[in-house]
Design a protein around this motif. Sequence first.
Motif, PDB file in Angstrom:
ATOM      1  N   SER A 171       0.856  -1.189   0.000  1.00  0.00           N
ATOM      2  CA  SER A 171       0.000   0.000   0.000  1.00  0.00           C
ATOM      3  C   SER A 171       0.887   1.231   0.000  1.00  0.00           C
ATOM      4  CB  SER A 171      -0.909   0.012   1.239  1.00  0.00           C
ATOM      5  OG  SER A 171      -0.144   0.257   2.412  1.00  0.00           O
ATOM      6  N   LEU A 172       0.254   2.372  -0.192  1.00  0.00           N
ATOM      7  CA  LEU A 172       0.931   3.662  -0.040  1.00  0.00           C
ATOM      8  C   LEU A 172       0.074   4.465   0.929  1.00  0.00           C
ATOM      9  CD1 LEU A 172       3.365   5.335  -1.096  1.00  0.00           C
ATOM     10  CD2 LEU A 172       1.752   6.438  -2.648  1.00  0.00           C
ATOM     11  N   GLU A 173       0.453   4.442   2.196  1.00  0.00           N
ATOM     12  CA  GLU A 173      -0.384   5.046   3.233  1.00  0.00           C
ATOM     13  C   GLU A 173       0.461   5.487   4.414  1.00  0.00           C
ATOM     14  OE1 GLU A 173      -2.782   1.535   4.011  1.00  0.00           O
ATOM     15  OE2 GLU A 173      -1.668   1.167   5.863  1.00  0.00           O
ATOM     16  N   THR A 219       4.479  -2.104   1.586  1.00  0.00           N
ATOM     17  CA  THR A 219       5.098  -2.646   0.378  1.00  0.00           C
ATOM     18  C   THR A 219       6.500  -3.160   0.676  1.00  0.00           C
ATOM     19  OG1 THR A 219       3.810  -1.124  -0.986  1.00  0.00           O
ATOM     20  CG2 THR A 219       5.738  -2.133  -2.002  1.00  0.00           C
ATOM     21  N   LEU A 247       5.625   5.954   3.962  1.00  0.00           N
ATOM     22  CA  LEU A 247       4.355   5.597   3.330  1.00  0.00           C
ATOM     23  C   LEU A 247       4.408   4.211   2.685  1.00  0.00           C
ATOM     24  CD1 LEU A 247       3.760   9.003   1.530  1.00  0.00           C
ATOM     25  CD2 LEU A 247       2.392   8.153   3.447  1.00  0.00           C
ATOM     26  N   THR A 248       5.571   3.784   2.280  1.00  0.00           N
ATOM     27  CA  THR A 248       5.745   2.508   1.581  1.00  0.00           C
ATOM     28  C   THR A 248       5.972   1.322   2.525  1.00  0.00           C
ATOM     29  OG1 THR A 248       8.098   3.042   1.352  1.00  0.00           O
ATOM     30  CG2 THR A 248       6.662   3.555  -0.523  1.00  0.00           C
ATOM     31  N   ALA A 294       2.235  -1.708  -5.425  1.00  0.00           N
ATOM     32  CA  ALA A 294       2.562  -0.758  -4.357  1.00  0.00           C
ATOM     33  C   ALA A 294       1.396   0.120  -3.927  1.00  0.00           C
ATOM     34  CB  ALA A 294       3.734   0.122  -4.792  1.00  0.00           C
ATOM     35  N   PHE A 295       0.211  -0.117  -4.484  1.00  0.00           N
ATOM     36  CA  PHE A 295      -1.001   0.580  -4.051  1.00  0.00           C
ATOM     37  C   PHE A 295      -2.005  -0.452  -3.572  1.00  0.00           C
ATOM     38  CE2 PHE A 295       0.846   3.267  -7.370  1.00  0.00           C
ATOM     39  CZ  PHE A 295       0.936   4.480  -6.711  1.00  0.00           C
ATOM     40  N   THR A 341      -1.356   9.455   1.550  1.00  0.00           N
ATOM     41  CA  THR A 341      -2.051   8.203   1.306  1.00  0.00           C
ATOM     42  C   THR A 341      -2.710   8.209  -0.071  1.00  0.00           C
ATOM     43  OG1 THR A 341      -2.480   7.856   3.666  1.00  0.00           O
ATOM     44  CG2 THR A 341      -3.925   6.713   2.115  1.00  0.00           C
TER      45      THR A 341
END
Length: 241
Positions: free
Chosen positions: A29-31, A43, A39-40, A66-67, A79
């Motif tokens: 995810s990217l959050e 992932t 944020l990564t 990655a999302f 995010t």
Amino acid sequence: MDQRAILPETTAPQEGARTPAAAVLPVGSLEQHGPHLPLTTDTLIACALAREVADAHGLRALPPLAFGCSHEHAAWPGTVSISATTLHALVTDIADSLAGLPLLLVNGHGGNHVLANTVQQSRGRMALFPGPGEWEAARAAAGLTTTNDQDMHAGELETSVLLHARPDLVGPDHARADHRADERDHMGTLGLSAYTAGGVVGLPSRASAAKGRAVLEFLTGRAAGHLAALEQARGRDGQAR
């Protein structure tokens, strides 16, 4: 963790000469992950585990998705989410393109709930790893002091894995970022920001690189059961034909 753990460097002839039992796809995810993790994070964790699993079991390593479905984190800057429908379609398309090679999904984000249904609908072509019980068992084996529920986000486990795999990305303020929010009954409706101002739910102050390494080692061994199930499903389908 070197770049090879994120982006495979094999050529087409190299892949053609191999006969792996399955391909492994990291899904993250990217959050937001509080003030101390990137944020990564999801992932990076999925990639670190996927690489260990691929090396240990001779699998084909794929680049990560990655999302993910991170809508509960939308209140924080940075995010980016995709819909459950999109994630399902991406994973299904990837599986369809593997020419019958089974696909092991290594999921690093708990909010990617749709992956369970995607695997269910695949009728034995995919497996989802690790499950909640495997994360819980890894905590116990690695000496973590928290549970999945207590340590839901940017806490002891995730900080430990990054302290091992990418210590350069862990902020020094992780020792002061603890936050408890054990009751989160309406997170799906209200988002995580209803329960934490800083984005953390867990105890990152208890993290260590040794714990992170032990978590990955334990889970790498547990992947064997999923690979055996994929092989069993493959054999069953072959007998049916």
